[in-house]
Design a protein around this motif. Structure first.
Motif, short mmCIF file in Angstrom:
data_model
loop_
_atom_site.label_atom_id
_atom_site.label_comp_id
_atom_site.label_asym_id
_atom_site.label_seq_id
_atom_site.Cartn_x
_atom_site.Cartn_y
_atom_site.Cartn_z
N GLN A 441 22.02 77.24 11.52
CA GLN A 441 21.69 78.51 12.16
C GLN A 441 20.66 79.26 11.32
OE1 GLN A 441 25.77 80.18 12.54
NE2 GLN A 441 25.18 80.57 14.65
N VAL A 442 19.86 80.09 11.99
CA VAL A 442 18.91 80.95 11.29
C VAL A 442 19.24 82.40 11.63
CG1 VAL A 442 17.10 79.19 11.36
CG2 VAL A 442 17.22 80.90 13.17
N PRO A 443 18.78 83.36 10.81
CA PRO A 443 19.01 84.77 11.15
C PRO A 443 18.22 85.17 12.39
CG PRO A 443 17.67 84.56 9.18
CD PRO A 443 18.15 83.19 9.51
N ASP A 444 18.69 86.22 13.07
CA ASP A 444 18.06 86.62 14.33
C ASP A 444 16.73 87.34 14.11
OD1 ASP A 444 19.03 88.98 13.30
OD2 ASP A 444 20.04 89.63 15.14
N ALA A 445 16.40 87.69 12.88
CA ALA A 445 15.13 88.33 12.52
C ALA A 445 14.96 88.18 11.02
CB ALA A 445 15.11 89.80 12.93
N PRO A 446 13.75 88.37 10.47
CA PRO A 446 13.58 88.27 9.02
C PRO A 446 14.50 89.23 8.28
CG PRO A 446 11.44 88.26 10.10
CD PRO A 446 12.45 88.55 11.17
N ASN A 447 15.13 88.71 7.21
CA ASN A 447 16.03 89.51 6.37
C ASN A 447 17.23 90.06 7.12
OD1 ASN A 447 15.65 89.51 3.64
ND2 ASN A 447 14.62 91.49 3.55
N SER A 448 17.70 89.34 8.12
CA SER A 448 18.85 89.80 8.89
C SER A 448 20.12 89.14 8.38
CB SER A 448 18.67 89.48 10.38
OG SER A 448 19.86 89.72 11.10
N ASP A 449 21.25 89.82 8.54
CA ASP A 449 22.54 89.29 8.15
C ASP A 449 23.26 88.61 9.32
OD1 ASP A 449 24.32 88.90 6.02
OD2 ASP A 449 25.59 90.55 6.65
N ASN A 482 11.72 75.29 10.59
CA ASN A 482 12.52 76.42 11.09
C ASN A 482 11.90 76.98 12.35
OD1 ASN A 482 14.19 76.26 8.84
ND2 ASN A 482 13.08 77.84 7.72
N SER A 483 12.73 77.43 13.26
CA SER A 483 12.28 78.17 14.42
C SER A 483 13.05 79.48 14.45
CB SER A 483 12.54 77.37 15.71
OG SER A 483 12.13 78.11 16.83
N GLY A 484 12.31 80.61 14.43
CA GLY A 484 12.98 81.90 14.36
C GLY A 484 12.13 83.01 14.93
N ASN A 485 12.73 84.19 15.00
CA ASN A 485 12.10 85.37 15.59
C ASN A 485 11.21 86.04 14.53
OD1 ASN A 485 11.62 87.41 17.49
ND2 ASN A 485 13.29 88.66 16.67
N THR A 486 9.93 85.64 14.48
CA THR A 486 9.02 86.11 13.44
C THR A 486 7.69 86.55 14.04
OG1 THR A 486 8.20 83.86 13.06
CG2 THR A 486 10.04 84.62 11.69
N ALA A 487 6.93 87.29 13.24
CA ALA A 487 5.59 87.74 13.65
C ALA A 487 4.53 86.83 13.03
CB ALA A 487 5.35 89.18 13.20
N ASN A 488 3.34 86.79 13.67
CA ASN A 488 2.22 86.01 13.17
C ASN A 488 1.30 86.92 12.36
OD1 ASN A 488 -0.85 85.11 13.76
ND2 ASN A 488 0.48 83.30 13.66
N GLY A 543 2.64 78.94 6.07
CA GLY A 543 2.21 80.28 5.73
C GLY A 543 1.55 81.08 6.84
N GLN A 544 1.80 80.76 8.11
CA GLN A 544 1.15 81.47 9.21
C GLN A 544 2.03 82.56 9.80
OE1 GLN A 544 -2.18 80.80 9.85
NE2 GLN A 544 -1.72 79.64 7.97
N ASN A 545 3.34 82.36 9.76
CA ASN A 545 4.27 83.33 10.33
C ASN A 545 5.20 83.88 9.25
OD1 ASN A 545 3.26 82.72 12.97
ND2 ASN A 545 4.55 80.87 12.98
N GLN A 546 5.89 84.97 9.56
CA GLN A 546 6.74 85.64 8.59
C GLN A 546 7.75 84.70 7.95
OE1 GLN A 546 8.09 88.94 11.28
NE2 GLN A 546 8.07 90.12 9.38
N ILE A 547 8.02 84.95 6.67
CA ILE A 547 9.16 84.32 6.01
C ILE A 547 10.43 84.85 6.68
CG2 ILE A 547 10.42 84.12 3.85
CD1 ILE A 547 7.82 82.64 3.69
N LEU A 548 11.38 83.95 6.92
CA LEU A 548 12.56 84.34 7.69
C LEU A 548 13.77 84.67 6.82
CD1 LEU A 548 13.51 84.56 10.68
CD2 LEU A 548 14.27 82.19 10.48
N SER A 549 14.00 83.87 5.77
CA SER A 549 15.28 83.98 5.08
C SER A 549 15.21 84.15 3.58
CB SER A 549 16.14 82.73 5.37
OG SER A 549 16.36 82.55 6.73
N PHE A 550 14.36 83.36 2.89
CA PHE A 550 14.49 83.28 1.43
C PHE A 550 13.62 84.31 0.74
CE2 PHE A 550 13.88 80.60 -2.60
CZ PHE A 550 14.95 81.21 -3.22
N THR A 551 12.38 83.97 0.45
CA THR A 551 11.53 84.90 -0.29
C THR A 551 10.06 84.64 0.03
OG1 THR A 551 11.10 85.84 -2.48
CG2 THR A 551 11.32 83.44 -2.36
N ASP A 552 9.19 85.58 -0.38
CA ASP A 552 7.79 85.61 0.03
C ASP A 552 6.94 84.65 -0.81
OD1 ASP A 552 7.81 88.32 1.81
OD2 ASP A 552 9.10 88.52 0.06
#
Length: 658
Positions: A441-449, A482-488, A543-552
């Motif tokens: 599973q992935v978070p529903d948005a970057p930095n989400s719990d 990964n596939s997740g809810n991120t911005a470009n 490196g095209q879309n937002q980091i989702l879970s770990f770090t920048d």
């Protein structure tokens, strides 16, 4: 003849009677009754609920499968002493502390309020009265209780916390339970406690609101384990004998780690809330984890790891891409918070042939297993539990602390705020290699719990084992998606350039939709000579879309040496020295330079330069179960900004385990 026969029978009967008396199975033995007398220490995990009175707006805390409540999942520890009398009555005294769960974010967002009330922890000192039915002991309990409550005054959105106000409150508690002696020196218990704390008035006049009366009434349901020492506290029973036979079908381990860090003033010509403060800072984290394992059937094992975590990293775990504290979670809190960090089922299918010994360890039951095997893991865990391992740089509780040293930092592994996910892993193991794959599973948005099933993450890793000049080593190569809810990044920067009146971070949220990220990592560990080893990692993502879970981090290389103390007469000590260089894609750089913020970084603008990290530590083994570590990190261009720093971070670490 009758007389002779009688004499002969008597002569034959005498040795038989003597032999029968010597056989333990033939003799009548006194029954051994379990004795509850002695000191004990243990932990508990459970669920609860609470009311604070009318108009208090209880804060919803995580239930992790159960409904959210004012306490959510609960957990803590206890210690006490029992005295069993001749009539089987057991008198005892126990002190405990019970902590609550983190915030349930979706439930909180659905119920905005001008303020919210919550309880941080409950402590009690209680008498216990029980009756011993051999290994079973029902009991009643009651005594003094106290706790800490606080009110969050919220922003206009009714969700964002502005100012917490807290108080201690005292009261009483009563309850009942049942304890059972399991095996060895371990006993398990089930307990219910009712806690009533005194009413406390919170003055909210400075916030333009009326006073609030907080009158806590708390219900706690607990499942616990106790280790019984006998009459001599903190020592094993005489001659090392346990109260009951040991069992190989389950095990218990635990760890606790305190990690303080600090740095002095640094160059900081400009900053944002996500920047390391220029004035310097000191912070500390503390975690305590229980590792419970049980063998369910042949090859089937279940593991459960409740964990208490308190504190946060420097600046709330913000300001560095390669963050300096591997124990720091993004969901830090001033009081300990309990989470069910791991719960998973592992099934091993042996393929026959040569076997290997498996030692008893956390999340590992002792026994034998086939070297050639297939293993399936399903449940909640950290991706790093099974991927990207390394003998010299993997565990921030034992070796390197910096995130870019113990992981392939450009692997944006799926995780919630403390670093865990739910999913499945399958592994095929051979003597000289292994291949493993996972879906998560992935978070529903970057930095989400909040973890969701709508999208997901995958990784495949090949592990090769080799020997160079008779020195063992391993090479791991992994690829991830990964596939997740991120911005470009490119799209966000273009929209911001065309609409200067709009905030770039508002644009980022509006631009989020289902997008992918992919990459790879290479991971080497190699023993050079006995007790000296090196490690090296390289990782990359698109490196095209937002980091989702770990770090920048979009590109990272790291490496170093680990040297055991056998070379200077302290074989259990370790010296480690290593370095890392982290980088960003062009699109990611432009996004940060335009004022965008990432998961951990964002100074408002950016004079880009790779983030460079040097780390050295000395781990000093105090005794068989405790290690103290001294650590130094020198970081240039923190958060990739040549206008900031450098920063020297000094750390200590006290780690204990059994």
């Amino acid at each position: 003849m009758r007389t002779a026969a009688a004499i002969a029978t008597g002569v034959l009967a005498l040795p038989c009677a003597s032999l029968a008396a010597d056989l333990p199975l033939k003799a009548r033995a006194a029954k051994t009754v379990y004795d509850w007398t002695g000191f004990y220490v243990g932990g508990h995990f459970g669920y609860g609920d609470a009311g604070f009175g009318p108009g208090t707006n209880p804060l919803p805390l995580q239930g992790a499968g159960l409904p959210h409540s004012a306490t959510g999942l609960t957990g803590g520890y206890q210690l006490g002493y029992n005295r069993q009398l001749a009539n089987r009555v057991v008198l005892g005294v126990e002190a405990d502390a019970t902590f609550t769960s983190p915030l349930d974010f979706p439930a909180h967002e659905r119920a905005p309020a001008p303020f919210n009330t919550t309880i941080d922890y409950v402590g009690t000192v209680r008498g216990r009265l029980g009756y011993a039915f051999d290994r079973f002991m029902p009991f009643v309990t009651g005594g003094f209780a106290w706790g800490h409550t606080h009110i969050n005054v919220n922003d206009a959105d009714g969700v964002t916390e502005l100012s917490p106000v807290g108080h201690y409150q005292t009261g009483w508690t009563a309850g009942l339970g049942l304890e059972f002696a399991v095996s060895g020196n371990w006993s398990a218990k089930a307990e219910y406690d009712y806690v009533a704390l005194s009413r406390r008035t919170y003055d909210l006049g400075t916030f333009g609101m009326a006073n609030v009366d907080v009158d806590p009434r708390i219900h706690l349901f607990k499942l616990g384990l106790n280790y019984n020492f006998g009459d001599t506290p903190w020592m094993a029973p005489v001659n090392g004998k346990t109260k009951l036979p040991e069992s190989g079908d389950w095990n218990v381990h635990a760890q606790t780690t305190m990690l303080p860090q600090g740095y002095g003033p640094i160059r900081s010509p400009y900053a944002s809330p996500l920047s390391l403060p220029g004035r310097g800072q000191f912070q500390a984290t503390w975690t305590t984890t229980a590792f419970l394992g049980a063998r369910l059937w042949d090859g089937g094992e279940f593991y459960f790891n409740p964990e208490l975590a308190q504190g946060s990293g420097l600046n709330g775990t913000l300001g560095l891409a390669g963050f300096s504290n591997g124990e720091a979670q993004k969901a830090g809190a001033p009081f300990p918070k309990i989470r069910a960090q791991r719960y998973y089922l592992r099934q091993t299918f042996g393929l026959g042939g040569e076997q290997e010994e498996v030692p008893d360890a956390p999340n590992q039951l002792a026994g034998k297993r086939d070297i050639d095997r297939v293993t399936l893991i399903v449940g909640r865990f950290a991706v790093g539990d099974f991927f990207d391992g390394n003998a010299y740089a993997k565990d921030p509780r034992a070796d390197f602390m910096n995130w870019a040293m113990w992981s392939s930092a450009a692997y944006d592994f799926p995780a919630d705020l403390p670093g865990y996910t739910r999913g499945a892993v399958v592994e095929l193991n051979r003597k000289d290699w292994a291949v493993r794959a996972g879906l998560f599973q992935v978070p529903d948005a970057p930095n989400s719990d909040v973890l969701v099933f709508k999208t997901g993450g995958a990784v495949v890793e090949l592990e090769e084992r080799h020997s160079i000049f008779d020195q063992p080593g391993k090479l791991r190569v992994g690829t991830f998606y990964n596939s997740g809810n991120t911005a470009n990044y490119r799209q966000v920067v273009a929209i911001a350039a065309a609409n200067p009146a709009l905030d770039i971070n508002d644009i980022t949220i509006a631009n989020q939709r289902d997008r992918s990220k992919y990459g790879f990592y290479v991971n080497l560990e190699q023993q050079i000579v006995k007790d000296v080893g090196l490690f090296a990692r390289a990782s990359w993502n698109d490196g095209q879309n937002q980091i989702l879970s770990f770090t920048d981090i979009d590109r990272s290389v790291s490496g170093g040496l680990s040297i055991k103390g056998s070379h200077w007469g302290r074989p259990d000590d370790t010296i480690g020295i290593g370095g890392a260089v982290n980088g960003l894609s062009d699109a990611h750089r432009d996004f940060l330079a335009a004022g965008g913020t990432g998961l951990l970084i964002g100074d408002g603008r950016l004079n880009y330069s790779p983030e460079r990290i040097l780390e050295a530590y000395y781990a000093w083994k105090l005794n068989s179960w405790t290690t103290m570590t001294f650590d130094y990190q020198f970081i240039t261009n923190p958060a990739y900004n040549a206008d900031r720093g450098p920063v020297s971070i000094f750390s200590g670490r006290l780690h204990a385990e059994f």
